[in-house]
Design a protein around this motif. Structure first.
Motif, PDB file in Angstrom:
ATOM      1  N   HIS A  26     -20.583  -2.366  -3.408  1.00  0.00           N
ATOM      2  CA  HIS A  26     -19.354  -2.193  -2.015  1.00  0.00           C
ATOM      3  C   HIS A  26     -19.031  -2.491  -1.968  1.00  0.00           C
ATOM      4  CE1 HIS A  26     -23.615  -0.345  -1.761  1.00  0.00           C
ATOM      5  NE2 HIS A  26     -24.570  -0.636  -1.935  1.00  0.00           N
ATOM      6  N   TYR A  27     -17.799  -2.195  -1.008  1.00  0.00           N
ATOM      7  CA  TYR A  27     -16.734  -2.834  -0.878  1.00  0.00           C
ATOM      8  C   TYR A  27     -16.230  -2.682   0.435  1.00  0.00           C
ATOM      9  CZ  TYR A  27     -13.320   1.469  -2.743  1.00  0.00           C
ATOM     10  OH  TYR A  27     -13.283   1.763  -2.972  1.00  0.00           O
ATOM     11  N   GLU A  28     -15.717  -3.702   1.342  1.00  0.00           N
ATOM     12  CA  GLU A  28     -15.125  -3.046   2.487  1.00  0.00           C
ATOM     13  C   GLU A  28     -13.960  -3.915   2.647  1.00  0.00           C
ATOM     14  OE1 GLU A  28     -17.102  -3.447   6.138  1.00  0.00           O
ATOM     15  OE2 GLU A  28     -19.482  -3.099   5.347  1.00  0.00           O
ATOM     16  N   ALA A  29     -12.739  -3.072   2.395  1.00  0.00           N
ATOM     17  CA  ALA A  29     -11.387  -3.972   2.283  1.00  0.00           C
ATOM     18  C   ALA A  29     -10.517  -3.402   3.251  1.00  0.00           C
ATOM     19  CB  ALA A  29     -10.339  -3.335   1.180  1.00  0.00           C
ATOM     20  N   ALA A  30      -8.880  -4.364   4.199  1.00  0.00           N
ATOM     21  CA  ALA A  30      -8.376  -4.199   4.485  1.00  0.00           C
ATOM     22  C   ALA A  30      -6.696  -4.399   4.647  1.00  0.00           C
ATOM     23  CB  ALA A  30      -8.866  -5.403   5.907  1.00  0.00           C
ATOM     24  N   ALA A  31      -6.428  -4.616   5.077  1.00  0.00           N
ATOM     25  CA  ALA A  31      -4.718  -4.438   3.540  1.00  0.00           C
ATOM     26  C   ALA A  31      -3.480  -4.255   5.541  1.00  0.00           C
ATOM     27  CB  ALA A  31      -4.171  -3.759   3.129  1.00  0.00           C
ATOM     28  N   ASP A  32      -2.600  -5.489   5.087  1.00  0.00           N
ATOM     29  CA  ASP A  32      -1.296  -5.385   5.385  1.00  0.00           C
ATOM     30  C   ASP A  32      -0.354  -4.832   5.053  1.00  0.00           C
ATOM     31  OD1 ASP A  32       0.069  -5.532   8.237  1.00  0.00           O
ATOM     32  OD2 ASP A  32      -0.347  -7.300   8.485  1.00  0.00           O
ATOM     33  N   VAL A  33       0.785  -5.051   5.320  1.00  0.00           N
ATOM     34  CA  VAL A  33       1.949  -4.930   4.613  1.00  0.00           C
ATOM     35  C   VAL A  33       3.233  -5.590   5.721  1.00  0.00           C
ATOM     36  CG1 VAL A  33       1.745  -3.453   2.428  1.00  0.00           C
ATOM     37  CG2 VAL A  33       2.748  -2.440   4.840  1.00  0.00           C
ATOM     38  N   GLY A  34       4.165  -5.569   4.769  1.00  0.00           N
ATOM     39  CA  GLY A  34       5.794  -5.486   6.062  1.00  0.00           C
ATOM     40  C   GLY A  34       7.149  -6.208   4.891  1.00  0.00           C
ATOM     41  N   GLY A  35       8.011  -6.194   5.896  1.00  0.00           N
ATOM     42  CA  GLY A  35      10.020  -5.679   5.588  1.00  0.00           C
ATOM     43  C   GLY A  35       9.337  -4.019   4.979  1.00  0.00           C
ATOM     44  N   LYS A  36      10.343  -3.577   4.248  1.00  0.00           N
ATOM     45  CA  LYS A  36      10.527  -2.236   3.994  1.00  0.00           C
ATOM     46  C   LYS A  36       9.485  -1.674   3.538  1.00  0.00           C
ATOM     47  CE  LYS A  36      15.122  -2.199   2.144  1.00  0.00           C
ATOM     48  NZ  LYS A  36      16.349  -1.902   0.809  1.00  0.00           N
ATOM     49  N   VAL A  37       8.685  -1.654   2.173  1.00  0.00           N
ATOM     50  CA  VAL A  37       7.012  -1.427   2.894  1.00  0.00           C
ATOM     51  C   VAL A  37       6.401  -1.056   3.777  1.00  0.00           C
ATOM     52  CG1 VAL A  37       4.617  -1.393   1.400  1.00  0.00           C
ATOM     53  CG2 VAL A  37       6.645  -2.656  -0.310  1.00  0.00           C
ATOM     54  N   ALA A  38       6.609  -1.916   5.068  1.00  0.00           N
ATOM     55  CA  ALA A  38       5.618  -1.267   6.167  1.00  0.00           C
ATOM     56  C   ALA A  38       6.755  -0.499   6.501  1.00  0.00           C
ATOM     57  CB  ALA A  38       5.651  -2.564   7.079  1.00  0.00           C
ATOM     58  N   GLN A  39       7.865   0.614   6.366  1.00  0.00           N
ATOM     59  CA  GLN A  39       8.599   1.389   7.202  1.00  0.00           C
ATOM     60  C   GLN A  39       8.335   2.298   6.776  1.00  0.00           C
ATOM     61  OE1 GLN A  39      13.051  -0.010   6.204  1.00  0.00           O
ATOM     62  NE2 GLN A  39      12.887  -1.986   8.182  1.00  0.00           N
ATOM     63  N   LEU A  40       7.729   3.210   5.480  1.00  0.00           N
ATOM     64  CA  LEU A  40       6.978   3.843   4.909  1.00  0.00           C
ATOM     65  C   LEU A  40       6.584   4.991   6.430  1.00  0.00           C
ATOM     66  CD1 LEU A  40       6.789   2.746   1.496  1.00  0.00           C
ATOM     67  CD2 LEU A  40       8.945   3.665   1.821  1.00  0.00           C
ATOM     68  N   GLY A  41       5.422   4.223   6.849  1.00  0.00           N
ATOM     69  CA  GLY A  41       4.584   5.111   7.696  1.00  0.00           C
ATOM     70  C   GLY A  41       3.554   5.058   7.664  1.00  0.00           C
ATOM     71  N   SER A  42       2.243   5.142   8.011  1.00  0.00           N
ATOM     72  CA  SER A  42       0.706   4.821   8.039  1.00  0.00           C
ATOM     73  C   SER A  42       0.441   5.618   7.526  1.00  0.00           C
ATOM     74  CB  SER A  42       0.298   4.375   9.497  1.00  0.00           C
ATOM     75  OG  SER A  42       0.721   5.414  10.066  1.00  0.00           O
ATOM     76  N   ARG A  43       0.749   6.177   7.154  1.00  0.00           N
ATOM     77  CA  ARG A  43      -0.268   8.447   6.222  1.00  0.00           C
ATOM     78  C   ARG A  43       0.323   7.560   4.777  1.00  0.00           C
ATOM     79  NH1 ARG A  43       0.877  13.354   8.523  1.00  0.00           N
ATOM     80  NH2 ARG A  43      -0.498  12.457  10.286  1.00  0.00           N
ATOM     81  N   LEU A  44       1.491   7.157   4.087  1.00  0.00           N
ATOM     82  CA  LEU A  44       1.648   6.950   3.007  1.00  0.00           C
ATOM     83  C   LEU A  44       0.818   5.606   2.567  1.00  0.00           C
ATOM     84  CD1 LEU A  44       2.784   7.760   0.342  1.00  0.00           C
ATOM     85  CD2 LEU A  44       5.115   6.498   1.174  1.00  0.00           C
ATOM     86  N   LEU A  45       0.953   4.540   3.503  1.00  0.00           N
ATOM     87  CA  LEU A  45       0.447   3.203   3.244  1.00  0.00           C
ATOM     88  C   LEU A  45      -1.142   3.562   2.904  1.00  0.00           C
ATOM     89  CD1 LEU A  45       2.971   1.196   5.138  1.00  0.00           C
ATOM     90  CD2 LEU A  45       2.169   1.402   2.375  1.00  0.00           C
TER      91      LEU A  45
END
Length: 153
Positions: free
Chosen positions: A107-126
């Motif tokens: 079982h896994y429960e994960a959380a992730a966060d990004v910043g910079g150019k990658v973060a500009q891609l939009g939450s749906r794609l990320l």
């Protein structure tokens, strides 16, 4: 981004636990992993190359294991810097449940966060990319562990 899932692995819990702590196995399973080196029992360094939407980046960073309860669970945390592309950090609580003599549910429960150019891609794609990468890791992990168990000793 938060998500959780599970995968059933046709091996005993001790075998799965051992694989989860083997940098060679993890290197094979982490999408885009170029290097994964164990520095101490609970700390590794990594280089990962990923394509997220139109952005391709190479991240260098560290992976730490905490809250270790062998052979049941741990928390895996990582942070990587991708230069101009930005950064990524996240954590996953991984728990093993033995459901039979030769069956373990991971079982896994994960959380992730990004910043910079990658973060500009939009939450749906990320979100979809993060879930896809996590699913790919655990599917590959299941395949590698199952294959190694099937090899003659």
């Amino acid at each position: 981004m938060n998500f959780k899932d599970s995968v059933t692995i046709p091996c005993d819990r001790a075998t799965v636990w051992s694989a989860l702590n083997d940098p060679g196995v993890l290197r094979q399973c982490i999408p885009g992993c170029e290097e994964l080196e164990q520095q101490t029992a609970d700390h590794m360094t990594a280089k990962v190359s990923l394509k997220i939407g139109p952005i391709k980046a190479r991240f260098t960073g560290a992976v730490d294991l905490t809250d270790i309860k062998p052979p049941e669970s741990y928390v895996l945390s990582g942070e990587g810097k991708g230069g101009i592309a930005g950064f990524a950090k996240g954590s996953a609580h991984v728990r093993l449940e033995e459901t039979g003599p030769l069956e373990t549910v991971l079982h896994y429960e994960a959380a992730a966060d990004v910043g910079g150019k990658v973060a500009q891609l939009g939450s749906r794609l990320l979100d979809s990319t993060a879930k896809k990468l996590a699913r790919q890791f655990f599917d590959d992990f299941q395949a590698v562990v199952t294959a190694s168990k099937a090899e003659p000793q």
